[in-house]
Write an enzyme that holds these catalytic residues in place. Structure first.
Site, PDB file in Angstrom:
ATOM      1  N   TYR B 101       0.800  -1.121  -0.064  1.00 17.21           N
ATOM      2  CA  TYR B 101       0.160   0.024   0.079  1.00 17.21           C
ATOM      3  C   TYR B 101       1.033   1.222  -0.026  1.00 17.21           C
ATOM      4  CZ  TYR B 101      -2.999   3.813   1.538  1.00 17.21           C
ATOM      5  OH  TYR B 101      -3.637   4.702   1.843  1.00 17.21           O
ATOM      6  N   GLU B 189      -4.028   7.583  -3.844  1.00 21.58           N
ATOM      7  CA  GLU B 189      -3.774   6.132  -3.217  1.00 21.58           C
ATOM      8  C   GLU B 189      -3.571   5.184  -4.332  1.00 21.58           C
ATOM      9  OE1 GLU B 189      -6.235   4.546   0.605  1.00 21.58           O
ATOM     10  OE2 GLU B 189      -7.302   4.308  -1.338  1.00 21.58           O
TER      11      GLU B 189
END
Lengths: 290, 383
Positions: B101, B189
């Protein structure tokens, strides 16, 4: 005493010759605020609102008039520039009314201001007022009355409501500060609570928060650890759906964070009284006086 | 404003972030052609602005162009959390060795951009934060300096990234930060950031949320707004400079000021009603704003009563009352109205409403107004 603005305030209005600037300068002067100068680039040497001298730059205005406070009536896209100009001219307190300034602009402006002695109030705020002394903002002056209740709020009209209700009960205010509804503002709840705690005129405090962010939670921590004066709070947005921006750019529940419930719980745990609805605020304040 | 995955990834690519080869299709046939062109297994991904697309069956693998067509046909007919799927992204399927991530978010408390990385990618970062917060590493670069290489390296080593990937990761982190800043994002993101079978880093999924206040200087991005993100009424409100959010209750609310508008909804709920909307008509409450606001509220068929709550400050209550009456004259509402005007010249404002040709119930307090509106919406006698 009171905080931030008062009889000693010498105000320069940036954007004084615009429609909003002219209108609100007149209102501020009528209230008794010492408006010593205006700034509009290219209009230096003129006069605005009857007899306020206009300068091309804030630095010139400060040099000629000893202005110590500035209020900005400039559109959002010019506001960061105007704030920095005021700071570099040595202005101690800058009030920014404008809405819709990009958050990253404010992050940079705030970071720069930390290297100066300038405090910023706002953006996206109604300004602040010390009743009977100085009004530096767009709030209706006549609903206020001098007294001992300090008010700090993220919302404009909601604050006017509370002030109006307090005045109707004969309860005056020391200073009412609108810190603004944006995600990044110059002055936080915590900063203002600290000032009210130290201000001899202020005997109790009203805090009006709303959903979004965690500023109220940090205020709660300060209340628990340092406040000896009673705090009455209200948090707007208990019925607001998550993920939606409720008018103010900062009023959004994001990633499950910033709900009214968690703020209310934190404030209650810190010993603040939390009103169920806005009208209850004045009631609770009055009860503290009984 | 939210961007779709394909829009977000295209922006990432402009900042040197590697993304899978792929293209958007609006029909099953297009999806088939794209899959044939790629010549390898593909992932068909629904493009809707909600989370949980995978769980809803909106992201599926297809091994052949025929299968891609069939899968795209199913997904293009779907609704995910109430939103119709109008587009699919046809991406080359990556061979996934590990999922990481990498994300950046506006950190209000620190007044900086927080850049976060985790070795646990492919799941909601909030979930990781709740379950194992030690698996998230965060840096907060100074806003006037921006992200430095050491920030990126500390993220990479902090999540235990094998050292052969650190250089590529640093490039990606720099690109992400730059994309965030230059496009005025509040969230950017990459989840997951994949280590592929070929030992490359690849941004398999991407998400960008833009700062609405920054859109004025990014007309190209403003044009990407998905009409499904807001209702037609919300769009009309935005175009008129009003803040309006549709909810599912039955009491229409018209208020000046965002904080007061939220508080009004809260009081309606507190007294047993449910608000149909959030609506801030702004400080001035001018007649034309009021008229637009009334049309929006009454355009919602669920609305059974309207609660008007105005604080008259510099704009006096009698002016507001006049604006309201003019607007009602034009719109001719069929549902009961409860109005509370407080502040400057409130008695005059109230008197004007009471004497009006329309049945308007006036209230002196917000609680009184909420109780009257709740009763009116239920068809009960007004207290």
């Amino acid at each position: 005493m009171s905080i931030l603005v008062g009889k000693e305030t010498r105000l320069v209005v940036q954007g004084i010759t615009g429609r909003e600037g002219t209108f609100h300068t007149r209102q501020m002067i009528e209230y008794g605020t010492q408006v010593v100068a205006g700034v509009t680039p290219g209009k230096g040497g003129e006069w605005a609102v009857d007899n306020v001298p206009v300068f091309d730059t804030v630095a010139e205005a400060v040099k000629a008039t000893d202005a110590n406070t500035s209020i900005l009536f400039v559109p959002a896209r010019f506001a960061p520039d105007a704030i920095l100009e005021a700071a570099d001219a040595g202005i101690q307190l800058v009030i920014c009314i404008a809405e819709n300034i990009p958050a990253l602009d404010m992050a940079r402006v705030r970071a720069y201001l930390e290297t100066t002695h300038t405090r910023l109030i706002g953006p996206n705020c109604p300004g602040l007022i010390t009743p009977g002394q100085a009004k530096v903002g767009i709030m209706p002056g006549h609903i206020h009355t001098p007294g001992h209740v300090g008010i700090v709020s993220r919302s404009g009209t909601l604050t006017y409501e509370v002030v109006y209700a307090l005045t109707a009960r004969g309860i005056g205010q020391s200073t009412a500060v609108g810190i603004g509804g944006d995600p990044i503002v110059g002055t936080s709840f915590l900063d203002v609570l600290q000032m009210f705690q130290e201000d001899p005129q202020t005997e109790q405090v009203v805090l009006i928060g709303e959903i979004g962010g965690t500023d109220e939670q940090r205020a709660a921590q300060f209340i628990a650890e340092h406040m000896t004066k009673p705090v009455t709070a209200f948090i707007a947005g208990q019925t607001a759906p998550p993920g939606k921006r409720m008018g103010h750019a900062g009023a959004i529940i994001a990633g499950g964070e910033g709900t009214a419930a968690e703020k209310i719980a934190a404030l209650r745990a810190a010993g603040a009284q939390v009103a169920h609805h806005p009208e209850e605020i004045a009631e609770l304040v009055a009860r503290n006086l009984a | 404003m939210k961007l779709h995955e394909y829009q977000s990834k295209r922006i990432f690519a402009r900042y040197g972030i590697p993304i899978p080869e792929g293209e958007v299709a609006t029909t099953p046939e297009e999806a088939r052609a794209l899959a044939a062109q790629l010549g390898r297994p593909v992932v068909i991904k629904s493009q809707v602005l909600v989370g949980g697309r995978g769980k809803a069956g909106g992201i599926r693998l297809a091994h052949t162009p025929e299968e891609a067509e069939a899968v795209a046909r199913e997904i293009l007919g779907m609704e995910i959390k109430g939103l119709p799927v109008r587009k699919v992204l046809v991406d080359e399927a990556a061979e996934i060795r590990a999922e990481l991530y990498l994300g950046a978010v506006l950190d209000r408390q620190h007044r900086r951009i927080a850049v976060m990385a985790s070795s646990e990618g492919g799941v909601d970062i909030e979930e990781v934060a709740a379950r194992s917060p030690e698996k998230i590493v965060t840096v907060r670069p100074h806003p006037l300096m921006g992200l430095q290489d050491y920030h990126a390296r500390s993220l990479a080593f902090g999540i235990g990234l094998p050292k052969e990937h650190v250089r590529a990761f640093t490039q990606i982190a720099r690109g992400l930060y730059q994309a965030f800043v230059e496009n005025d994002a509040t969230l950017a993101e990459i989840n997951p950031l994949v280590i592929t079978g070929q030992e490359r880093l690849l941004a398999v999924d991407g998400k960008i949320v833009l700062d609405d206040s920054g859109l004025a200087r990014h007309p190209d991005l403003a044009a990407l707004r998905d009409p499904d993100e807001e209702t037609p009424a919300e769009r009309e409100a935005r175009e008129h400079g009003l803040s309006y959010i549709q909810l599912d209750g039955e009491i229409g609310c018209m208020v000046n000021g965002a904080g007061l508008a939220m508080a009004t909804m809260d009081v309606v709920k507190l007294y047993g009603g449910s608000p149909a909307n959030f609506l801030d008509i702004g400080g001035g409450a001018r007649a034309e704003q009021v008229a637009v606001a009334l049309r929006l509220i009454l355009g919602d068929p669920r609305v059974k009563a309207v609660l008007v709550n105005i604080f008259g400050g510099i704009t006096r209550c009698d002016e507001v009352a006049q604006g309201l009456l003019q607007a009602m004259e034009a719109v001719r509402p069929q549902v009961p109205f409860v109005a509370r005007l407080v502040g400057t010249n409130e008695e005059e404002g109230r008197r004007m409403l009471q004497e009006a040709a329309f049945p308007i119930f006036t209230a002196t307090s917000l609680v009184d107004a909420a109780q009257k509106a709740v009763a009116a919406a239920k068809g009960e006698p007004i207290p």
